[in-house]
Design a protein around this motif. Structure first.
Motif, PDB file in Angstrom:
ATOM      1  N   VAL A  86       4.325  20.168  10.003  1.00 54.98           N
ATOM      2  CA  VAL A  86       4.416  20.147   8.541  1.00 54.98           C
ATOM      3  C   VAL A  86       5.844  20.460   8.078  1.00 54.98           C
ATOM      4  CG1 VAL A  86       3.648  21.343   6.449  1.00 54.98           C
ATOM      5  CG2 VAL A  86       1.979  20.654   8.176  1.00 54.98           C
ATOM      6  N   ALA A  87       6.536  21.303   8.815  1.00 48.83           N
ATOM      7  CA  ALA A  87       7.913  21.631   8.463  1.00 48.83           C
ATOM      8  C   ALA A  87       8.860  20.461   8.695  1.00 48.83           C
ATOM      9  CB  ALA A  87       8.383  22.842   9.278  1.00 48.83           C
ATOM     10  N   ARG A  88       8.437  19.504   9.533  1.00 52.40           N
ATOM     11  CA  ARG A  88       9.303  18.389   9.913  1.00 52.40           C
ATOM     12  C   ARG A  88       8.939  17.082   9.196  1.00 52.40           C
ATOM     13  NH1 ARG A  88      12.045  17.216  14.874  1.00 52.40           N
ATOM     14  NH2 ARG A  88      13.150  15.237  14.582  1.00 52.40           N
ATOM     15  N   SER A  89       7.667  16.915   8.846  1.00 45.08           N
ATOM     16  CA  SER A  89       7.191  15.642   8.315  1.00 45.08           C
ATOM     17  C   SER A  89       6.624  15.807   6.919  1.00 45.08           C
ATOM     18  CB  SER A  89       6.116  15.063   9.241  1.00 45.08           C
ATOM     19  OG  SER A  89       5.532  13.912   8.671  1.00 45.08           O
ATOM     20  N   HIS A  90       6.712  14.736   6.134  1.00 42.46           N
ATOM     21  CA  HIS A  90       6.145  14.729   4.794  1.00 42.46           C
ATOM     22  C   HIS A  90       4.733  14.161   4.774  1.00 42.46           C
ATOM     23  CE1 HIS A  90      10.546  14.775   3.969  1.00 42.46           C
ATOM     24  NE2 HIS A  90      10.175  15.580   2.995  1.00 42.46           N
ATOM     25  N   LEU A  91       4.228  13.701   5.892  1.00 42.88           N
ATOM     26  CA  LEU A  91       2.924  13.058   5.921  1.00 42.88           C
ATOM     27  C   LEU A  91       1.785  14.070   5.921  1.00 42.88           C
ATOM     28  CD1 LEU A  91       3.457  10.174   8.508  1.00 42.88           C
ATOM     29  CD2 LEU A  91       3.708  10.127   6.021  1.00 42.88           C
ATOM     30  N   ALA A  92       0.642  13.641   5.400  1.00 39.20           N
ATOM     31  CA  ALA A  92      -0.558  14.467   5.424  1.00 39.20           C
ATOM     32  C   ALA A  92      -1.052  14.604   6.860  1.00 39.20           C
ATOM     33  CB  ALA A  92      -1.639  13.854   4.543  1.00 39.20           C
ATOM     34  N   MET A 100       0.865  -1.202   0.000  1.00 39.11           N
ATOM     35  CA  MET A 100       0.000   0.000   0.000  1.00 39.11           C
ATOM     36  C   MET A 100       0.889   1.236   0.000  1.00 39.11           C
ATOM     37  SD  MET A 100      -2.879   0.960   2.798  1.00 39.11           S
ATOM     38  CE  MET A 100      -3.722   2.527   2.773  1.00 39.11           C
ATOM     39  N   ALA A 101       0.729   2.105  -0.962  1.00 37.20           N
ATOM     40  CA  ALA A 101       1.589   3.280  -1.079  1.00 37.20           C
ATOM     41  C   ALA A 101       1.308   4.268   0.040  1.00 37.20           C
ATOM     42  CB  ALA A 101       1.360   3.944  -2.436  1.00 37.20           C
ATOM     43  N   ARG A 102       2.360   4.856   0.537  1.00 36.50           N
ATOM     44  CA  ARG A 102       2.233   5.876   1.570  1.00 36.50           C
ATOM     45  C   ARG A 102       1.465   7.074   1.029  1.00 36.50           C
ATOM     46  NH1 ARG A 102       5.866   7.215   5.624  1.00 36.50           N
ATOM     47  NH2 ARG A 102       6.285   4.998   5.729  1.00 36.50           N
ATOM     48  N   THR A 103       0.463   7.540   1.792  1.00 35.25           N
ATOM     49  CA  THR A 103      -0.305   8.711   1.389  1.00 35.25           C
ATOM     50  C   THR A 103       0.558   9.955   1.517  1.00 35.25           C
ATOM     51  OG1 THR A 103      -2.314   7.656   2.178  1.00 35.25           O
ATOM     52  CG2 THR A 103      -2.405  10.015   1.818  1.00 35.25           C
ATOM     53  N   SER A 104       0.513  10.826   0.533  1.00 38.11           N
ATOM     54  CA  SER A 104       1.264  12.078   0.587  1.00 38.11           C
ATOM     55  C   SER A 104       0.289  13.235   0.744  1.00 38.11           C
ATOM     56  CB  SER A 104       2.077  12.259  -0.698  1.00 38.11           C
ATOM     57  OG  SER A 104       1.214  12.601  -1.760  1.00 38.11           O
ATOM     58  N   PRO A 105       0.783  14.405   1.189  1.00 30.72           N
ATOM     59  CA  PRO A 105      -0.106  15.556   1.333  1.00 30.72           C
ATOM     60  C   PRO A 105      -0.802  15.951   0.042  1.00 30.72           C
ATOM     61  CG  PRO A 105       1.942  15.923   2.517  1.00 30.72           C
ATOM     62  CD  PRO A 105       2.128  14.671   1.705  1.00 30.72           C
ATOM     63  N   ALA A 106      -0.277  15.533  -1.101  1.00 25.27           N
ATOM     64  CA  ALA A 106      -0.887  15.894  -2.373  1.00 25.27           C
ATOM     65  C   ALA A 106      -2.071  14.986  -2.716  1.00 25.27           C
ATOM     66  CB  ALA A 106       0.156  15.812  -3.488  1.00 25.27           C
ATOM     67  N   ALA A 107      -2.167  13.835  -2.023  1.00 26.62           N
ATOM     68  CA  ALA A 107      -3.237  12.885  -2.290  1.00 26.62           C
ATOM     69  C   ALA A 107      -4.265  12.951  -1.168  1.00 26.62           C
ATOM     70  CB  ALA A 107      -2.655  11.470  -2.393  1.00 26.62           C
ATOM     71  N   PRO A 108      -5.534  12.676  -1.472  1.00 22.73           N
ATOM     72  CA  PRO A 108      -6.559  12.707  -0.423  1.00 22.73           C
ATOM     73  C   PRO A 108      -6.254  11.705   0.677  1.00 22.73           C
ATOM     74  CG  PRO A 108      -7.554  12.645  -2.620  1.00 22.73           C
ATOM     75  CD  PRO A 108      -6.097  12.376  -2.793  1.00 22.73           C
ATOM     76  N   LEU A 109      -6.286  12.160   1.903  1.00 28.14           N
ATOM     77  CA  LEU A 109      -6.037  11.278   3.034  1.00 28.14           C
ATOM     78  C   LEU A 109      -7.316  10.581   3.468  1.00 28.14           C
ATOM     79  CD1 LEU A 109      -3.953  10.373   5.187  1.00 28.14           C
ATOM     80  CD2 LEU A 109      -4.702  12.304   6.578  1.00 28.14           C
ATOM     81  N   LEU A 110      -8.429  11.314   3.421  1.00 26.84           N
ATOM     82  CA  LEU A 110      -9.721  10.798   3.851  1.00 26.84           C
ATOM     83  C   LEU A 110     -10.733  10.981   2.723  1.00 26.84           C
ATOM     84  CD1 LEU A 110      -9.770  12.442   7.398  1.00 26.84           C
ATOM     85  CD2 LEU A 110      -9.037  10.121   6.819  1.00 26.84           C
ATOM     86  N   ASP A 111     -11.588   9.995   2.545  1.00 27.68           N
ATOM     87  CA  ASP A 111     -12.572  10.024   1.464  1.00 27.68           C
ATOM     88  C   ASP A 111     -13.833  10.720   1.962  1.00 27.68           C
ATOM     89  OD1 ASP A 111     -14.116   9.632  -0.732  1.00 27.68           O
ATOM     90  OD2 ASP A 111     -14.154   7.438  -0.621  1.00 27.68           O
TER      91      ASP A 111
END
Length: 358
Positions: A218-224, A1-12
């Protein structure tokens, strides 16, 4: 399962809004239905439920056909408190317990068993059974609070098809959650009502605004990021989205809605002019949580040990009886800093009002 990025929807969901999980009664299937129908994403509160009760809720939530999440409490990783520590706190709160016909012995039995000097009650909130349930019967999203879940459980849940979120309160916790393999973060600021998600329950909770905490993460992590804490209206939602959050969670503003399972005593206190301020306290559960400042908090905050879930068990029956008796002075009145904006009426109205500024 690909890691979700801030550019992709995290929640539907149609809206970048989340109905936060509120354990102990406020989160109901009706509240989940109302908020998801209004366009938000909603969580079931897995904390304090038996695995069978949670399985039943998951079954009924799935029947609605809308994506939803389940939140779990990570068991305490620290050493159990000494029996003498709990006994001392029990003696401290004994006069309040006596007001509801509870003896000192009854309090101690709940927290550490009936034998004098016995070890405090161990309680992992049915962790293994709940993880097994969510592996066998996956839900779209699983979130964790109170600390980092075991890496093996994160791997198993993601393999089952769930997006995994971890609640964090500092950039350091965020970095650790990312290393753990989380898909996203719930960044909780100090203004949130109820339990604070800090991984270290002994840490003093600051007073920074949630948008600052979100920006630092957000400045420290790449996660959404889902932002939570101190949401009192649409301007707060806009501010948190501009700080870098992909969605904003709301809890306190839903406590007085028609569909919430909040007790009448708690509902009334949120609008009672006697209760004007909130404070972070360990007095009710042994873990930092933000509540309306009432008599119990004022009397016992300074004496409460860092001892979750043992203090939770110690005070649980007292709090249950206080709620039933309309005794707001001895009840855990969980509330965020935006509690004065909590209104009665349909939960959909809250969602629509928060979305007005988007």
């Amino acid at each position: 399962m690909a890691r979700t990025s801030p550019a992709a929807p995290l929640l539907d969901a149609d809206l970048p809004l989340v109905a936060a999980p509120m354990a102990g009664g406020p989160t109901t299937l009706d509240l989940l239905a109302a908020t998801t129908d209004a366009g938000a994403f909603a969580f079931l509160a897995g904390g304090y439920q038996t695995p069978d009760a949670l399985a039943d809720q998951v079954h009924h939530a799935r029947d609605r056909g809308r994506p939803f999440g389940v939140n779990l409490f990570v068991p305490s990783a620290g050493p159990a408190p000494e029996p003498a520590t709990l006994a001392a706190y029990a003696r401290q709160i004994a006069p309040d317990a006596a007001a509801h016909d509870l003896s000192l012995e009854t309090l101690l039995d709940a927290a550490q068993g009936s034998a004098p000097g016995s070890a405090p009650v161990a309680d992992d909130d049915g962790w293994a059974a709940k993880i097994d349930l969510l592996r066998r019967d996956p839900v779209p999203v699983v979130s964790f609070t109170f600390g980092p879940p075991p890496a093996a459980d994160v791997v198993a849940l993601r393999a089952a098809g769930s997006v995994v979120l971890v609640t964090v309160t500092t950039p350091q916790e965020a970095a650790a959650a990312e290393e753990l393999g989380a898909d996203g973060l719930v960044v909780q600021g100090p203004g949130a009502g109820g339990h604070h998600g800090t991984w270290d329950p002994a840490r003093a909770v600051g007073d920074e605004v949630t948008s600052d905490t979100v920006a630092a993460v957000v400045a420290r992590s790449h996660l959404a990021v889902v932002a939570a804490g101190g949401v009192d209206g649409p301007s707060a939602v806009v501010r948190l989205l501009r700080a870098g959050a992909q969605a904003v969670a709301v809890g306190t503003l839903l406590l007085r809605t028609d569909e919430a399972g909040t007790s009448a005593t708690h509902r009334d206190a949120l609008a009672d002019p006697r209760y004007t301020t909130t404070a972070v306290t360990r007095a009710f559960t042994g873990r930092p949580a933000r509540a309306l400042r009432n008599g119990f908090l004022a009397r016992h905050d300074a004496h409460a040990p860092v001892a979750y879930p043992q203090v939770h068990h110690l005070t649980r029956e007292l709090r249950r009886r206080a709620a039933a008796a309309g005794d707001a002075e001895r009840l855990h009145l969980w509330a965020g800093t935006g509690h004065r904006a909590a209104a009665t009426g349909p939960a959909a109205h809250v969602v629509h009002a928060l979305a007005a500024g988007l």
